[in-house]
Design an enzyme around this catalytic site. Structure first.
Site, short mmCIF file in Angstrom:
data_model
loop_
_atom_site.label_atom_id
_atom_site.label_comp_id
_atom_site.label_asym_id
_atom_site.label_seq_id
_atom_site.Cartn_x
_atom_site.Cartn_y
_atom_site.Cartn_z
NE ARG A 182 -3.95 -1.99 2.63
CZ ARG A 182 -3.73 -3.34 2.92
NH1 ARG A 182 -2.70 -3.68 3.38
NH2 ARG A 182 -5.04 -3.84 2.78
CB THR A 234 10.10 -4.37 3.16
OG1 THR A 234 11.25 -4.08 3.95
CG2 THR A 234 10.61 -4.12 1.53
CB ALA A 262 10.19 0.38 6.16
NE ARG A 263 8.48 -1.62 12.02
CZ ARG A 263 7.37 -0.82 12.03
NH1 ARG A 263 7.71 0.24 11.54
NH2 ARG A 263 6.17 -1.02 12.36
CD GLU A 292 12.40 4.16 15.90
OE1 GLU A 292 11.24 4.26 16.45
OE2 GLU A 292 12.59 3.69 14.64
CG HIS A 312 9.05 5.55 14.23
ND1 HIS A 312 9.05 4.51 14.80
CD2 HIS A 312 7.81 5.46 13.42
CE1 HIS A 312 8.40 3.38 14.30
NE2 HIS A 312 7.63 4.00 13.26
#
Length: 580
Positions: A182, A234, A262-263, A292, A312
């Site tokens: 998405r 991803t 993403a990550r 984080e 973030h």
């Protein structure tokens, strides 16, 4: 409340499924008393929706783990964002918990395996922050290419230095999108409208999906070699951890620019710093980090002049906060009401379990698993499930097969691993941890061609690959039946009723079964039904064929009676199968 607890009629109502109108909301009666904890500052609309559906909701700030453990046992559901860590220790105390919902996409802060093992569903809201994260990615991409954060800071310091902040245009450049779900598709669409050529890689997307999204499908090697900008979208998996590392960055165009919303950890931060210092990477923008807030070891990276970093902020818009809160509340209520199962990440087959026509097949699969475990003699290391047909429901559909596999494993593990208490969610994971391989075969059961409209077959195998047993069943109307065992294809179909089944092979001669009946009579064990199959034809591999007998029993057999039956010289492979 106390009146309801002591009134049997009211208890029956509470356990039923009727819906009543309450103002403009639909409230399920059975939700009264169910408690859900919402934490991490989730938007209040989440509370409002859940309360309108009849749940009792507690809205709490992020709690230290010790405090969360003290209260978590009271709740049927838990809603978190990213701050609360749902660890195995927390889950161990969540004795009533049925579902943990993440108001957002990533579930890194939830131990999904531990939740699955306890039969707890884990849910996310994959669409709620799509637009906000995609917009942030594009904002970082343009800010990085035009040095906007540094230019802003320079002006605020009283300077007017235009030459130091000469940037690059993105029109005409190639954007490589790694992960075209998405968010990746929204980024691709936005980039294309700004004149970028978009190429993408996603291992699970079909060519037609790429075409519909307006993205040219390429392999990862082309992403590295052709892209001027690379953006990753991803999940964090073993395959994507440190995906951009010294090796892959060295394959990129010199002066490539990297975006990660993403990550943290998908981009190797040490490798990125080395690439920034060497000029291999001209610029980077990170919204996520391996830890984080970032630890001191990342200080050099964070202070690099060609890095743009944000704390973030992917879902940090007013609209996204409302979207994910609304979505998680509606999805969680639907799951607990067994209306829908959108967003469940640890099991894929729950929606099929609500279909009325699947119920007898589910019961049959669990019975077959229980029988396979006990007939297999305890040495089962692999099971193979095959399905065929179905009238009101197609049991060869992928979702139906996965559901039947889970039910089969529930019956298998319960009897193969005493002490474990599997359920529909935890059974596949428990089987894996017990080193039992499960295979859903595309092949049809051996009985196809017989007069049955549907068949479910379970074959249990030993470590050496030999067959321990094969049990096949069918549903007649709405009632499960066993139709064959091993090579006894002429077994008269029988309903596995009662609490136990006595199974044995016997010499095919008069009087062979009567002595067994006498022992059961003396032990006061009632026989619910008795079914036999003639011995298979004599062959080189089976020179002395035996008949097969199955007796459904209402009562357990005493150790003495069972020992007496096993000692009869004309019987072989005597087994007592527990059905309940």
């Amino acid at each position: 409340g106390e009146i309801c607890k002591n009134n049997e009629s009211m208890q029956r109502i509470l356990n039923s499924k009727p819906i009543i109108h309450h103002g403009k909301s639909l409230i399920s009666i059975r939700n009264f008393g169910r408690k859900i904890l919402c934490t991490d500052g989730v938007d209040k609309c989440c509370v409002d929706i859940l309360e309108s559906r009849g749940f009792k909701v507690t809205l709490s700030p992020t709690l230290p783990q010790a405090e969360l453990i003290k209260i978590i046992g009271e709740y049927d559901g838990l809603v978190v964002r990213s701050a609360t860590k749902v660890t195995p220790e927390v889950l161990k105390h969540a004795v009533k918990m049925r579902i943990v919902g993440r108001a957002g996409v990533g579930v890194d802060n939830i131990d999904v395996a531990a939740a699955t093992k306890q039969g707890i569903m884990v849910m996310n809201t994959p669409g709620g922050n799509t637009v906000s994260t995609a917009q942030l990615a594009m904002s970082l991409l343009t800010s990085m290419s035009r040095h906007l954060p540094a230019a802003d800071m320079s002006v605020k310091q009283g300077k007017w230095d235009r030459k130091s902040f000469t940037g690059v245009e993105i029109a005409g450049k190639v954007l490589g999108v790694v992960g075209c779900g998405r968010i990746g598709q929204v980024v691709a669409s936005s980039a294309a409208t700004m004149g970028m050529e978009v190429i993408g890689y996603d291992p699970v997307m079909s060519s037609s999906d790429f075409k519909d999204a307006g993205i040219k499908k390429v392999e990862l090697e082309e992403i590295w070699a052709k892209s001027d900008f690379i953006t990753v979208h991803t999940p964090m998996t073993p395959e994507t951890k440190s995906l951009l590392n010294d090796n892959t960055l060295s394959k990129c165009k010199k002066g490539v620019r990297i975006v990660n919303c993403a990550r943290g950890g998908i981009v190797d931060e040490d490798a990125l710093l080395r690439a920034l210092e060497s000029g291999q990477v001209a610029g980077a923008a990170l919204d996520v980090f391996t830890s984080e807030p970032p630890k001191e070891n990342l200080r050099a990276l964070l202070q690099h002049p060609n890095l743009v970093c944000t704390p973030h902020l992917g879902a940090s818009t007013d609209e996204a906060q409302v979207n994910v809160a609304r979505d998680i509340a509606s999805q969680m209520a639907d799951v607990l009401d067994q209306k829908d199962f959108v967003g469940i990440v640890n099991v894929s087959y729950l929606a099929a379990s609500t279909q009325p026509h699947m119920k007898p097949f589910m019961q049959l699969a669990e019975t077959l698993g229980a029988m396979a475990a006990q007939l297999g003699g305890g040495g089962v290391t692999k099971v193979v499930l095959k399905t065929f047909g179905g009238r009101d429901v197609n049991i060869t559909h992928k979702a139906a097969r996965k559901l039947l596999e889970a039910k089969m494993l529930k019956g298998l593990i319960k009897h193969l691993c005493p002490g474990l208490v599997p359920d529909l969610i935890s059974a596949p994971l428990m089987a894996k941890e017990a080193n039992v391989e499960s295979v859903v075969s595309e092949e049809l059961p051996d009985n196809v061609g017989s007069p049955y409209w549907n068949l479910v077959s379970v074959t249990a195998l030993r470590a050496d690959g030999s067959q321990a047993c094969r049990v096949t069943g069918a549903v007649f109307g709405s009632t499960p039946h066993i139709v064959s065992i091993d090579n006894y294809l002429d077994l008269f179909a029988f309903k596995p009723e009662g609490s136990y089944i006595l199974s044995f092979r016997n010499e095919d001669r008069p009087g062979a079964i009567s002595e067994v009946l006498g022992i059961l009579h003396d032990a006061s064990v009632n026989i619910a039904s008795l079914n036999v199959a003639r011995s298979p034809p004599t062959s080189a591999s089976n020179p002395n064929p035996l008949a097969l007998c199955f007796m459904a029993l209402d009562d357990d057999i005493s150790t003495k009676a069972f020992t007496s039956i096993k000692s009869l010289p004309f019987l072989r492979d005597v087994s007592k199968i527990q059905l309940r």
